[in-house]
Design an enzyme around this catalytic site. Structure first.
Site, PDB file in Angstrom:
ATOM      1  N   LEU A  57      18.506   3.163  32.845  1.00 55.79           N
ATOM      2  CA  LEU A  57      18.186   4.111  31.928  1.00 55.79           C
ATOM      3  C   LEU A  57      19.672   5.098  31.830  1.00 55.79           C
ATOM      4  O   LEU A  57      20.625   4.713  32.411  1.00 55.79           O
ATOM      5  CB  LEU A  57      17.296   5.268  32.490  1.00 55.79           C
ATOM      6  CG  LEU A  57      17.892   6.000  33.871  1.00 55.79           C
ATOM      7  CD1 LEU A  57      17.334   7.431  33.658  1.00 55.79           C
ATOM      8  CD2 LEU A  57      17.329   5.312  35.174  1.00 55.79           C
ATOM      9  N   CYS A  58      19.629   5.631  30.555  1.00 51.10           N
ATOM     10  CA  CYS A  58      20.801   6.696  30.071  1.00 51.10           C
ATOM     11  C   CYS A  58      20.120   7.954  29.797  1.00 51.10           C
ATOM     12  O   CYS A  58      18.938   8.041  30.081  1.00 51.10           O
ATOM     13  CB  CYS A  58      21.817   6.037  29.045  1.00 51.10           C
ATOM     14  SG  CYS A  58      20.808   5.530  27.692  1.00 51.10           S
TER      15      CYS A  58
END
Length: 303
Positions: free
Chosen positions: A269-270
């Site tokens: 994830l970012c």
């Protein structure tokens, strides 16, 4: 070795003795800074994964020049196994393809059986047309450990695996031969242009998009194999908040992933789900078969 500074010699001794397999190279395994170093890394990755050590000679000129005197070998990369100098890229390539390197590392000798491959008549005709001026050069296929694929023309060295597809001989190294089993070569005509297309059934499955609801369901399911979650954002952003159980994707996390079984579920994830896709794709190409990108990233989770 008479002209080498004793302090530099001691540093080289210490490096070589630090691991069974030690490579002096330009750059690092993730970002090789020359083609020869990159090629050597690909072969070691095929055999050992990440279970070897390296030193980037571009970061230390004393070691860069000292190792040439130490080994009495003028070029980089240089490979040591059990504290013994093996050679540079050309020697390592030959040993890799003949199986001698496998034996030196205590591994099973490679299967040199040519892979089964198929090619469409149209693709075959285009390749033959392109080879009319090849002279003594032969058609080589390369599929690296990240399944990047390319054809080229080169002169055989004598140790290649050769697959005959219809009446076309295709030369390859043994790593490519393993990854090329049952590939399909065709020719496509599209608005963007025309060219060869290779369908490879050995390539790991595509990265899957995972919604925050699906991730929460994963957490809530009893007896489920929980995924390993990695946040690719900078340290300060991760400190402000992330998904429960997530680790920042730093050097230690990368080494942790590389030691895992290739079927371990991985979620990246970012902030919004874009830059994490690059990390997910990197590990997919490394052979991990259950790779997910969190759709919408931390923003979606936080909402």
């Amino acid at each position: 070795m008479s002209n080498i500074d004793q302090a530099v010699k001691q540093r080289i001794d210490d490096l070589i003795q630090s691991d069974k397999v030690f490579l002096f190279m330009k750059g690092n395994p993730q970002t090789p800074m020359c083609g020869f170093s990159g090629n050597t890394v690909k072969m070691l990755n095929d055999l050992l994964g990440n279970q070897y050590s390296t030193f980037n000679v571009l970061e230390d000129n004393a070691i860069r020049e000292g190792i040439k005197t130490y080994s009495d070998w003028p070029t980089i990369p240089q490979l040591y196994i059990n504290q013994e100098f093996v050679g540079g890229n050309d020697i390592i390539s030959e040993m890799f393809n003949t199986g001698e390197l496998h034996e030196m590392l205590g591994l099973k000798k490679p299967d040199r059986t040519p892979p089964e491959m198929s090619i469409s008549d149209e693709a075959l005709n285009h390749i033959k047309e392109g080879m009319k001026e090849a002279g003594s050069h032969k058609l080589f296929l390369s599929i690296d450990d990240q399944f990047n694929t390319r054809f080229s023309l080169d002169t055989p060295k004598g140790y290649e695996v050769v697959a005959t597809v219809k009446d076309l001989d295709i030369y390859m190294d043994i790593g490519t031969a393993e990854r090329a089993q049952n590939i399909e070569i065709s020719w496509i005509e599209e608005l963007q242009g025309s060219g060869l297309r290779i369908k490879n059934p050995n390539e790991p499955p595509a990265v899957q998009e995972l919604s925050v609801a699906e991730l929460q369901d994963w957490f809530d399911t009893d007896n489920a194999e929980n995924p390993k979650i990695y946040d690719v954002r900078p340290e300060d952003k991760v400190a402000e908040g992330t998904v429960p159980g997530a680790k920042r994707l730093d050097k230690n996390a990368i080494e942790e992933i590389e030691s895992m079984d290739k079927e371990t579920p991985l979620v990246f994830l970012c902030q919004v789900g874009q830059s994490s896709m690059a990390a997910a794709e990197y590990f997919r190409k490394k052979g991990y078969t259950k790779v997910f990108n969190l759709t919408g990233g931390y923003n979606a989770w936080n909402d």
